[in-house]
Design an enzyme around this catalytic site. Sequence first.
Site, PDB file in Angstrom:
ATOM      1  N   ARG A 119     -12.659   0.792  -5.025  1.00 40.14           N
ATOM      2  CA  ARG A 119     -12.090   0.665  -3.688  1.00 40.14           C
ATOM      3  C   ARG A 119     -11.380   1.971  -3.329  1.00 40.14           C
ATOM      4  O   ARG A 119     -11.290   2.354  -2.174  1.00 40.14           O
ATOM      5  CB  ARG A 119     -11.098  -0.509  -3.654  1.00 40.14           C
ATOM      6  N   CYS A 132       0.825  -1.207   0.000  1.00 39.06           N
ATOM      7  CA  CYS A 132       0.000   0.000   0.000  1.00 39.06           C
ATOM      8  C   CYS A 132       0.860   1.259   0.000  1.00 39.06           C
ATOM      9  O   CYS A 132       1.844   1.346   0.733  1.00 39.06           O
ATOM     10  CB  CYS A 132      -0.887  -0.011   1.239  1.00 39.06           C
TER      11      CYS A 132
HETATM   12  P1  RVP Z   1      -0.663  -7.062   3.860  1.00 44.09           P
HETATM   13  O1  RVP Z   1      -1.117  -8.261   4.641  1.00 44.09           O
HETATM   14  O2  RVP Z   1       0.265  -6.185   4.660  1.00 44.09           O
HETATM   15  O3  RVP Z   1      -0.067  -7.428   2.546  1.00 44.09           O
HETATM   16  O4  RVP Z   1      -1.938  -6.151   3.600  1.00 44.09           O
HETATM   17  C1  RVP Z   1      -3.097  -6.628   2.950  1.00 44.09           C
HETATM   18  C2  RVP Z   1      -4.173  -5.553   2.984  1.00 44.09           C
HETATM   19  O5  RVP Z   1      -3.732  -4.381   2.279  1.00 44.09           O
HETATM   20  C3  RVP Z   1      -5.462  -5.904   2.288  1.00 44.09           C
HETATM   21  O6  RVP Z   1      -6.303  -6.720   3.058  1.00 44.09           O
HETATM   22  C4  RVP Z   1      -6.073  -4.539   2.004  1.00 44.09           C
HETATM   23  O7  RVP Z   1      -6.794  -4.014   3.096  1.00 44.09           O
HETATM   24  C5  RVP Z   1      -4.870  -3.661   1.802  1.00 44.09           C
HETATM   25  N1  RVP Z   1      -4.650  -3.360   0.391  1.00 44.09           N
HETATM   26  C6  RVP Z   1      -4.972  -4.083  -0.703  1.00 44.09           C
HETATM   27  N2  RVP Z   1      -4.578  -3.402  -1.783  1.00 44.09           N
HETATM   28  C7  RVP Z   1      -4.023  -2.283  -1.332  1.00 44.09           C
HETATM   29  C8  RVP Z   1      -3.471  -1.201  -2.131  1.00 44.09           C
HETATM   30  O8  RVP Z   1      -3.307  -1.309  -3.333  1.00 44.09           O
HETATM   31  N3  RVP Z   1      -3.149  -0.095  -1.501  1.00 44.09           N
HETATM   32  N4  RVP Z   1      -4.056  -2.264  -0.001  1.00 44.09           N
END
Ligand code: RVP
Length: 494
Positions: A407, A305
């Site tokens: 989203r 993210c």
């Molecule tokens: P991680 O477990 O740290 O990889 O995080 C997964 C979470 O990140 C997902 O469940 C979602 O809430 C969030 N996410 C998914 N896509 C993105 C993005 O593109 N920013 N973020």
Amino acid sequence: VPEKFATLGLTYDDVLLLPGSSDMAPDEIDTASYVSRNVRVNIPLLSAAMDKVTESRMAIAMARQGGVGVLHRNLSIEDQANQVDLVKRSESGMVANPITIHPDALLAEADSLCAKFRISGVPVTDGGGKLLGIVTNRDMAFETDRSRQVREVMTPMPLVTGKVGISGVDAMELLRRHKIEKLPLVDDNGVLKGLITVKDFVKAEKYPNAAKDAKGRLLVGAAVGVAGDAFERAQALIEAGADFIVVDTAHGHSRLVGDMVAKIKSNAAGVDVIGGNIATRDGAKALIDAGVDGIKVGVGPGSICTTRVVAGIGVPQVTAIYEASLAAKEAGIPVIGDGGLQYSGDIAKALVAGADTVMLGSLLAGCEESPGELMFINGKQFKSYRGMGSLGAMQTRGDRRSFSKDRYFQEGVASDEQLVPEGIEGQVPYRGPLSSVVHQLVGGLRQSMFYVGGRTVPQLQDNGRFVRITSAGLKESHPHDIQMTVEAPNYSRS
Ligand code: RVP
């Protein structure tokens, strides 16, 4: 005037759990928890609603382990509903609405049904649902002409059948005595009502911790957005049997999300609706006011993210969970800590901060069951992983439409060039089957519970206390002053 600066935000690496007085044996530990008001799991883990993490195969594997998968929504309504269906039919003591085939169908059609649902045979019924026979591998294996009709090769009635409501023991006894693999269940009029298979019994024994609904089917959740046909999507997913719907956005503290939650809630009898993501107490309150059954917390912690750098928005995850839980606990609504977990120890930290379950992306994207092919790079194995807000996930490619733009509230963006991504694309090491990954994650959690002195998740939440640490403390926490020579199954330095 409200304070301009909130309290110091803390995340997983900023804290450790204090060891507490403990008098339990490890086998007394119970990891069951709630995803939402009515959805109970046996381990507090969810797989993320992402197109490189959760499709039906991951969801089936997660539920077998005792957790639950949330099916991503970057695909058509029909495809996503179909995935729900695949999970709900996958296994249980009994299949309530078995796949059937008409006697006039061709063997080729029976083949594709079997392949699609990974089954070895199909009951044959007429238009009214009356059982006429069964066509299995044994009937079809030696048949070279695939254009023949099912009626010509099926094993016709009378078959060994059971009455609806037959006990598991009695069903097993019938299967054993007649040396058959499938037992159709019929009502007094001979109408097919269910199917019991040997395979299901074996699996039930193999996965004693599986998370199931009241009918014995594996649990599954599914994500929807807020734009366009999001409501129709939710309806289709509920129709297909989803146990809960997640209104899944990057900013759950927005009117669109509240409205969508309320709309789905008022039309969804018996299905829980979860809203998110939020990262503050006020955000949690707004979702509670909209009528959610569960709250998903996390703005910016995800490994893929970039929201916190692109938009400068977010709350370090331990503080976010804690703040949200202050509102949620009062209302009796479970909290999901979503994103940012790197190690098994982070699970207990999330729970002590106030989460009831956690959602994992990067920790599961490398599993055999996650969508996508294995890649070999310099002799090492990887799988691709990307954010749902990455360009790749939001872009339209060929005839593949993207459904994940909303989203990030960018569904109205005219062309791909104008998208503002909030995520990146990359790869994670291949980690093998989910079962071994979950074994390490839950094993770590059980150790945490033992150290803290919490026999159950609620006890862990009550008894757990944090100590804040410095960067020197974090350095001390990881292996240090040594070169690792052997790979550990639950530790690597990223
Ligand atoms: P991680 O477990 O740290 O990889 O995080 C997964 C979470 O990140 C997902 O469940 C979602 O809430 C969030 N996410 C998914 N896509 C993105 C993005 O593109 N920013 N973020």
